[in-house]
Design an enzyme around this catalytic site. Structure first.
Site, PDB file in Angstrom:
ATOM      1  N   SER A 130      12.950  21.648  39.053  1.00 54.23           N
ATOM      2  CA  SER A 130      13.021  22.722  40.147  1.00 54.23           C
ATOM      3  C   SER A 130      11.889  22.676  41.075  1.00 54.23           C
ATOM      4  CB  SER A 130      12.755  24.288  39.466  1.00 54.23           C
ATOM      5  OG  SER A 130      14.016  24.581  38.600  1.00 54.23           O
ATOM      6  N   GLU A 143      25.732  16.801  23.656  1.00 51.06           N
ATOM      7  CA  GLU A 143      25.887  18.250  23.265  1.00 51.06           C
ATOM      8  C   GLU A 143      27.169  18.284  22.402  1.00 51.06           C
ATOM      9  OE1 GLU A 143      25.727  21.802  22.427  1.00 51.06           O
ATOM     10  OE2 GLU A 143      24.009  20.963  23.524  1.00 51.06           O
ATOM     11  N   GLU A 193      23.477  34.590  36.681  1.00 44.43           N
ATOM     12  CA  GLU A 193      24.449  34.553  37.982  1.00 44.43           C
ATOM     13  C   GLU A 193      24.881  33.195  38.323  1.00 44.43           C
ATOM     14  OE1 GLU A 193      21.613  35.984  38.164  1.00 44.43           O
ATOM     15  OE2 GLU A 193      22.315  38.096  37.848  1.00 44.43           O
TER      16      GLU A 193
END
Lengths: 342, 387
Positions: free
Chosen positions: B128, B243, B372
């Site tokens: 980020s 995963e 969201e």
């Protein structure tokens, strides 16, 4: 460990889904008579496919599958708004068979005898024991021979002719017949305590499966509509308000389907975890069906409020099903008092 | 549809249980970050020596190569034993390591993988940026090729435990002219590299493990690019191929443990009016609802694992479980404040774990993709709704 349906189980599910889609499309309820959803011949046809006895051991005259297969079937029956009295038939056959009433069990299994299903009136709790006393709200008594009465203490099969009809009611769900009946120390045809066979909990699982069918059907309709309906020059499904409603609806479906599979196994295999899992399932299934159906009306906008679409039928059925085999409040009480599983 | 484990798997469970009982640290993890690092590395060394390091890593890279069910059993027993969480070890074991295994060249694998399993290094993440949060692919930190090096300038944010990490998985823009997903590279950076400045960020729960990291013409060798130049977006998705759905087992059990602790607390704690918290209808209703949801979290986790095992692909359950668990965890922590009553204000008392949980719970619905973003992913990728 594999929580998903086996190939054989998937086949049961697919067969049921195809058959119901062809013979009992929900769309038909918009143009033809809404009642009865299942006439005598149609019930016999379903029974002929082994649907009433699917979860009953073959030693008791059933098909010999278990609760998991029954649950898969009832999720499809719920999706097509088939009457909850089918749960009554399944449990009645089991009750009669467990009690050794072989002829009676057989006549229910082949669809010769019709079974209605009832809930107690919350204002006047009834007694369900080897005799029954009190008032019952009965779904699908029209043309029925027996009625299945259950609570968490036991399950009773009673001949409808042994009860007195008090009134004919108008059901919120237009596809169901609703009447009020009274028992006064009425002798049951057979009675099974919860310790002898978990009839009430099995019924709870099957009604939860029907609720899952509603949650999934209303999700599917909402997603289809959100892709097709355009406003402001775009499909409404591109708006996050609608998209996020749909995402929440799909999580509720995933949550209940997983819990349905899980509880259908633990109820049979781990008696200590059964009540916690079954009550968790019903509470979650009620929430999922009602929230999804109610949200579906909102997503469909003004048309969702009309009888020109089928959404209202799911809204209404989700309410009816909460009243059978324990409300959300009842089951949350059970969840809270259940011992932690190992 | 079954919940059965084989006899072999049950024996494996016994082995895991016994080993953890004998070897797990008796003291709890220190709150101080530097001591925390030492604690985490020591525990990783113990796991390595015991033959339990890298349960989902292939054996050829020093891992255990456990199948899905062994991983599931190990993680269940691990969480039940309340052994220490991954903490600072998380990134190396679950993100950087698996990415290097999937996309790294032989030399990168030899150099970077063994120290992770042996408990020698801590990894952190530089993804980020102040201007690239939910829209990660718009990241702007530039890397200009200069001979054998890249010269990196820009800044990263939300880098957990940066000042206690040795290495960093870093996303940089190597082609500013390409479409935003296609000009990014995934590179390995040393945290003691000259030209970097690390600023701790104080989070609302009082922690200082988050950081902003500034890069001023930092030199990183081109050979540290993993998976090819401008291929970083695909590389950062590659760890997903590892995963198996088992990753949610620990947080699922942690949520269950907290839920049961809270139920226990509600049976003992009196409200202002003298009644037990459990006797209050509003509290009882919410407790029951969340207990049911927590129970279903287990079923959802097992269904996700089953689906993964059938298809070999991570399905929609990843986003669903992340969203469901993090929101549920937050609601449990909010409910706990109603139960502890006025004790909610005390971060120092006996019941302080609950207000601490409340403050920390906000991280879960933000980090690793906000709720969201999760709803967008479910809506678009799983349900097929338009962007």
């Amino acid at each position: 460990m594999d929580l998903l349906p086996t190939e054989e189980q998937q086949q049961i599910l697919d067969t049921a889904s195809n058959y119901l889609g062809n013979e009992f499309p929900v769309q038909a309820l918009l143009t033809t008579a809404q009642r009865p959803r299942l006439n005598h011949d149609q019930l016999k046809q379903l029974a002929g496919m082994g649907w009433i006895g699917i979860g009953l051991p073959d030693t008791l005259g059933g098909v010999g599958y278990g609760l998991s297969e029954e649950a898969l079937l009832f999720a499809e029956l719920g999706r097509y708004l088939m009457p909850p009295s089918l749960v009554g038939s399944v449990l009645a056959a089991r009750t009669a068979a467990v009690r050794g009433h072989d002829d009676l069990a057989h006549a229910i299994l082949d669809g010769t005898l019709r079974v209605a299903i009832a809930t107690q009136q919350s204002s006047a709790p009834a007694t369900i024991s080897p005799t029954v006393t009190g008032n019952f709200l009965v779904f699908e008594a029209e043309g029925a021979d027996y009625i299945m009465l259950t609570d968490d203490g036991g399950a009773a099969l009673v001949a409808l002719s042994d009860l007195q009809q008090v009134s004919q009611e108008r059901c919120m769900d237009p596809t169901l017949d609703l009447t009020c009946w009274r028992g006064d120390n009425t002798t049951t045809t057979c009675f099974v305590t919860a310790d002898q066979d978990a009839i009430f909990l099995r019924g709870t699982v099957l009604i939860s499966a029907m609720l899952l069918g509603i949650a999934e059907a209303t999700l599917q309709r909402s997603v289809d509509y959100a892709q097709a309906r355009e406003q402001f020059g775009k499909p409404i499904g591109s708006f996050q308000s609608i998209k996020h409603y749909c995402a929440e609806m799909s999580i509720r479906c995933e949550c209940v389907r997983a819990m349905l599979y899980y509880a259908s196994i633990t109820l049979q295999q781990q008696p200590s975890a059964g009540p916690l899992d079954t009550s968790s399932l019903k509470a979650l299934a009620i929430d999922a069906a009602q929230e999804n159906a109610n949200t579906a009306v909102q997503i469909h906008g003004g048309m969702g409020y009309t009888q020109e679409m089928d959404i209202h039928l799911f809204v209404k059925r989700a309410q009816v099903l909460e009243s059978l085999f324990g409300s959300e409040r009842f089951h949350l009480r059970q969840v809270l008092s259940a011992a932690a599983p190992p | 549809m079954n919940l059965d484990f084989t006899e072999e798997q049950e024996q494996f469970r016994e082995r895991v249980r016994d080993w953890l009982e004998e070897n797990k640290p008796q003291e709890s993890r220190p709150e101080d970050s530097a001591e925390g690092r030492a604690f985490d590395l020591a525990w990783q060394k113990t796991l390595y020596k015991g033959g339990w390091a890298g349960i989902n890593w292939p054996q050829e890279y020093g891992g255990q190569g456990f199948d899905t069910f062994q991983q599931l059993i190990f993680l269940m027993e691990y969480a039940k034993s309340r052994a220490p969480g991954d903490h600072y070890r998380f990134n190396g074991l679950n993100l950087a390591g698996p990415t290097i295994i999937a996309c790294g060249d032989e030399q990168q694998k030899q150099t970077y993988l063994p120290p992770i399993l042996k408990g020698d290094v801590i990894w952190c993440q530089g993804f980020s940026e102040p201007g690239a949060g939910s829209d990660l692919a718009s990241l702007k930190t530039r890397a200009v090729i200069d001979g054998d090096d890249m010269i990196v300038t820009g800044s990263k944010i939300w880098t957990s435990w940066a000042r206690f990490a040795d290495w960093q998985q870093l996303l940089v823009r190597t082609d500013p002219d390409a479409p935003k997903h296609k000009g990014i590279s995934w590179v390995i950076n040393r945290m003691d590299n000259p030209g970097m400045e690390i600023r701790p960020i104080h989070d609302m729960a009082g922690g200082t493990d988050l950081h902003e990291v500034f890069y001023d013409e930092v030199r990183i060798p081109v050979k540290n690019i993993v998976g090819g130049i401008n291929n970083g977006w695909k590389v950062s998705m590659a760890q997903l191929s590892f995963e198996r759905g088992t990753a949610f087992m620990p947080s699922q059990i942690e949520t269950w443990n907290r839920m049961e602790d809270l139920l226990h607390l509600a049976n003992q704690t009196r409200l202002e009016d003298g009644r037990l918290a459990i006797e209050d209808d509003h509290i009882a209703y919410q407790l029951a609802k969340m207990r049911a949801e927590t129970r279903s979290l287990l079923a959802m986790t097992l269904m996700g694992i089953s689906r993964n095992e059938r298809t070999g692909m991570p399905g929609p359950e990843g986003s669903m479980l992340k969203l469901f668990q993090s929101e549920l965890y937050k609601r449990i922590s909010i409910l706990s404040l109603q139960i502890v009553g006025a004790e909610r204000s005390r971060l120092s008392g006996m019941a302080s774990e609950w207000p601490k949980m409340f403050l920390g719970s906000f991280a879960n619905t933000l980090g690793g993709g906000t709720s969201e973003v999760m709803r967008n992913i479910i809506g678009e990728r799983h349900l097929g709704l338009p962007k």
